[in-house]
Design an enzyme around this catalytic site. Sequence first.
Site, PDB file in Angstrom:
ATOM      1  N   LYS A   1       0.864  -1.310   0.083  1.00 43.32           N
ATOM      2  CA  LYS A   1       0.083  -0.045   0.026  1.00 43.32           C
ATOM      3  C   LYS A   1       0.753   1.252   0.129  1.00 43.32           C
ATOM      4  CE  LYS A   1      -2.975   1.094   3.580  1.00 43.32           C
ATOM      5  NZ  LYS A   1      -2.969   2.315   4.038  1.00 43.32           N
ATOM      6  N   SER A   2       1.743   1.150   0.970  1.00 42.85           N
ATOM      7  CA  SER A   2       2.847   2.522   1.037  1.00 42.85           C
ATOM      8  C   SER A   2       3.410   2.804  -0.353  1.00 42.85           C
ATOM      9  CB  SER A   2       3.655   2.270   2.189  1.00 42.85           C
ATOM     10  OG  SER A   2       3.279   2.297   3.381  1.00 42.85           O
TER      11      SER A   2
ATOM     12  N   GLY B   1      -5.154   8.146   5.176  1.00 42.40           N
ATOM     13  CA  GLY B   1      -4.257   9.293   5.801  1.00 42.40           C
ATOM     14  C   GLY B   1      -2.880   9.350   4.896  1.00 42.40           C
TER      15      GLY B   1
ATOM     16  N   ARG C   1      -8.635  12.535  12.155  1.00 39.37           N
ATOM     17  CA  ARG C   1      -7.251  12.098  12.618  1.00 39.37           C
ATOM     18  C   ARG C   1      -6.342  13.350  12.501  1.00 39.37           C
ATOM     19  NH1 ARG C   1      -5.677   7.099   9.063  1.00 39.37           N
ATOM     20  NH2 ARG C   1      -3.700   7.087  10.284  1.00 39.37           N
TER      21      ARG C   1
ATOM     22  N   ASP D   1       2.235  -0.793  11.869  1.00 41.05           N
ATOM     23  CA  ASP D   1       0.957  -1.339  11.362  1.00 41.05           C
ATOM     24  C   ASP D   1       0.420  -2.847  11.786  1.00 41.05           C
ATOM     25  OD1 ASP D   1       0.420   1.043  10.366  1.00 41.05           O
ATOM     26  OD2 ASP D   1       1.046   0.625   8.272  1.00 41.05           O
TER      27      ASP D   1
ATOM     28  N   LYS E   1      -4.610   6.092  14.474  1.00 35.40           N
ATOM     29  CA  LYS E   1      -4.711   5.350  13.275  1.00 35.40           C
ATOM     30  C   LYS E   1      -6.063   5.455  13.018  1.00 35.40           C
ATOM     31  CE  LYS E   1      -0.258   4.566  12.843  1.00 35.40           C
ATOM     32  NZ  LYS E   1       0.425   5.237  11.901  1.00 35.40           N
TER      33      LYS E   1
ATOM     34  N   ARG F   1      -6.134   2.003  18.071  1.00 35.27           N
ATOM     35  CA  ARG F   1      -6.195   0.716  17.822  1.00 35.27           C
ATOM     36  C   ARG F   1      -5.636   0.085  19.325  1.00 35.27           C
ATOM     37  NH1 ARG F   1      -3.030   0.277  11.773  1.00 35.27           N
ATOM     38  NH2 ARG F   1      -4.966   0.591  10.862  1.00 35.27           N
TER      39      ARG F   1
ATOM     40  N   ARG G   1      -7.168  -3.149   9.583  1.00 36.38           N
ATOM     41  CA  ARG G   1      -6.337  -3.944  10.289  1.00 36.38           C
ATOM     42  C   ARG G   1      -6.729  -4.656  11.575  1.00 36.38           C
ATOM     43  NH1 ARG G   1      -2.104  -3.061   6.985  1.00 36.38           N
ATOM     44  NH2 ARG G   1      -1.630  -0.945   6.291  1.00 36.38           N
TER      45      ARG G   1
HETATM   46  C1  S3P Z   1       2.443   5.004   6.220  1.00 34.01           C
HETATM   47  C2  S3P Z   1       3.164   5.244   7.476  1.00 34.01           C
HETATM   48  C3  S3P Z   1       2.695   4.885   8.816  1.00 34.01           C
HETATM   49  C4  S3P Z   1       1.764   3.791   8.679  1.00 34.01           C
HETATM   50  C5  S3P Z   1       0.730   3.936   7.555  1.00 34.01           C
HETATM   51  C6  S3P Z   1       1.380   4.016   6.246  1.00 34.01           C
HETATM   52  C7  S3P Z   1       2.989   5.482   5.080  1.00 34.01           C
HETATM   53  O1  S3P Z   1       2.034   6.073   9.370  1.00 34.01           O
HETATM   54  O2  S3P Z   1       1.056   3.522   9.742  1.00 34.01           O
HETATM   55  O3  S3P Z   1      -0.276   2.692   7.636  1.00 34.01           O
HETATM   56  O4  S3P Z   1       2.474   4.787   4.019  1.00 34.01           O
HETATM   57  O5  S3P Z   1       3.714   6.517   4.896  1.00 34.01           O
HETATM   58  P1  S3P Z   1       2.624   7.068  10.112  1.00 34.01           P
HETATM   59  O6  S3P Z   1       3.753   7.900   9.348  1.00 34.01           O
HETATM   60  O7  S3P Z   1       1.721   7.981  10.711  1.00 34.01           O
HETATM   61  O8  S3P Z   1       3.483   6.415  11.462  1.00 34.01           O
END
Ligand code: S3P
Length: 426
Positions: free
Chosen positions: A23-24, A94, A122, A312, A339, A343, A386
Site C-alpha cells: 500500500k505505501s 491518511g 485524525r 501497522d 490510526k 487501535r 487492520r
Molecule cells: C504509512 C506510514 C505509517 C503507517 C501507515 C502508512 C505510509 O503512518 O502507519 O499505515 O505509507 O507512510 P505514520 O507515518 O503516521 O506512522
Amino acid sequence: MPANQTVKKINSLKGEVSIPPDKSISHRSAMCAALTGGIVEVNNFSQGADCISTLNIVKALGCDVEFLGDKHIKIDASNAFKKDVYNLDCGNSGTSMRLFSGIVASRESETTLFGDESLSKRPMKRIITPLELMGAKIKHNQFKAPLLIKGAELFPIDYKSPIASAQVKSCILLAGLNTYGETKVTEPYLSRNHTEKMLKYLDADIETCGTVSKIRKSQLTPRNLSVCGDISSAAFFMVAAAIVPGSDVILKNVGLNPTRTGIVDILLKMGADIEILNQRLECNEEIGDIHIRYSSLKSVTIEGEIIPRLIDELPVIAVLATQAEGTTIVKDASDLRNKEADRIKCLVAELKKIGADIEEKPDGFIINGKTKLKGDAEVECYHDHRLAMSLYVAGLVCDKPVLIKEFDWVNISFPEFLSLMNVLSV
Ligand code: S3P
C-alpha cells in the site's frame, strides 16, 4: 449494508501464495509518477480502496490514468498541475492526505483535501506545523481535515520531527522536492523510507544518513515502477501460520525493506520457525519469500526503535502474543491511538470479548499468554481494516466461531484477504 464475516477454527494453513501489492509503495508510485510530468507505467499497483483514492487524486490533478491490466497502470502526467483549484477526496487514506498536502503546498493552486468520517478525525497538526514553517498557508478545522491549502513557493527548513512518522517525513520531502535550497528532516527513529528510495530511483537530489534526509529541488525522471508485496498484509498470514498448529506456508514476493521488517524480527525473537528465501532487489527495494511454520512461542517486550518498523502490525502481534508463553509488553506505541481507529483501546476491548488476557496501557498493551481463546462472540472492527483482519486471525484459533461486524473494511488495504485465506486453509 456492510458485510459481516464469521470465522471458525481451522486445522492448519498450508501452501504458498503471492502477497498483493504494498500500500505505501503503491501510493508513492502514483504520486511520484504524477510529479515526473511524463509517462510512467506502474506494475502491481494495489487495488485497495486507499490506493484507488490516491489514483483518483492523481487523475483530479490532471493525469491520465489507464489500466493496461489487472494491476498494471499507465500514468500520463503531461497535463498535471495545470489548474488553479483542486478538490481532492482522500477517502479513508491518511497517507493520501498527508503526502498530497506536501505536494500541493509548494505549487501555485488552491487545494481542498477532504476525507471520510474517520480521516476527518485524525490529527493533521503534525504536517500543518512543518508546512507552515515552510511558509504554506493552510486553513483547517482545528488541525483536522478538511484542509484548504493555498499553494505557493516555499522556503527550505531544517525540521526535527517530534514523531517517527513516514507520513510527516514524506510530506516535508515532497514539499522540499519543489523548493529551492536544502530541506532537511530528522526523525527520532527511522520510519519507513519508501519515499526516499523511490525519489532516489527517479533521480531526485536526495541524501539520507540514518534518521536524517535532505532534499533539494529536482525534476524526477519518468521511469517505470514495480510494487512488491505488502509485508503488512503478509503479517496476517505470518501470524496465522505461527499460531495455528501444523501450519507451513510460503508467502511470495514480500517487500523486505528493513524499515518494515520489525514483524520478522519479533517472530524470530518469539521463537517462530521462519526463514527468508530468494532475496533480491526490485526498484531499489529489498524483496523475498517468507517460509513460516507453526512452532511454540515465547513472550517478548516490544519498545523503542522497533516501533515504527512494525507500527501497522501491532494489532496482529497482540493476537500472536495471546498464543505465546509469558507476558508480552508493547510500549512507546501511543501513536496507535491515531490510526484509522484508536487501535489500543478498540483492540483490547474486542480481544477481551473472545477471551484474551490483555490490558490497555496509555502507550501500548500487556498480554498474558498462552490463552485458550473461547470465541463465541460478535466483535467490532471500528471501520478499521487492520483490526478486522487481526480479529479474523484470532478467530482461527478460537474454540467457537467469531462474528466480525462490517468485515468488508478489509477492502481498504487488502481486498484479496479472504480468497488468499481460503487458498491456505485446510
Ligand atoms: C504509512 C506510514 C505509517 C503507517 C501507515 C502508512 C505510509 O503512518 O502507519 O499505515 O505509507 O507512510 P505514520 O507515518 O503516521 O506512522
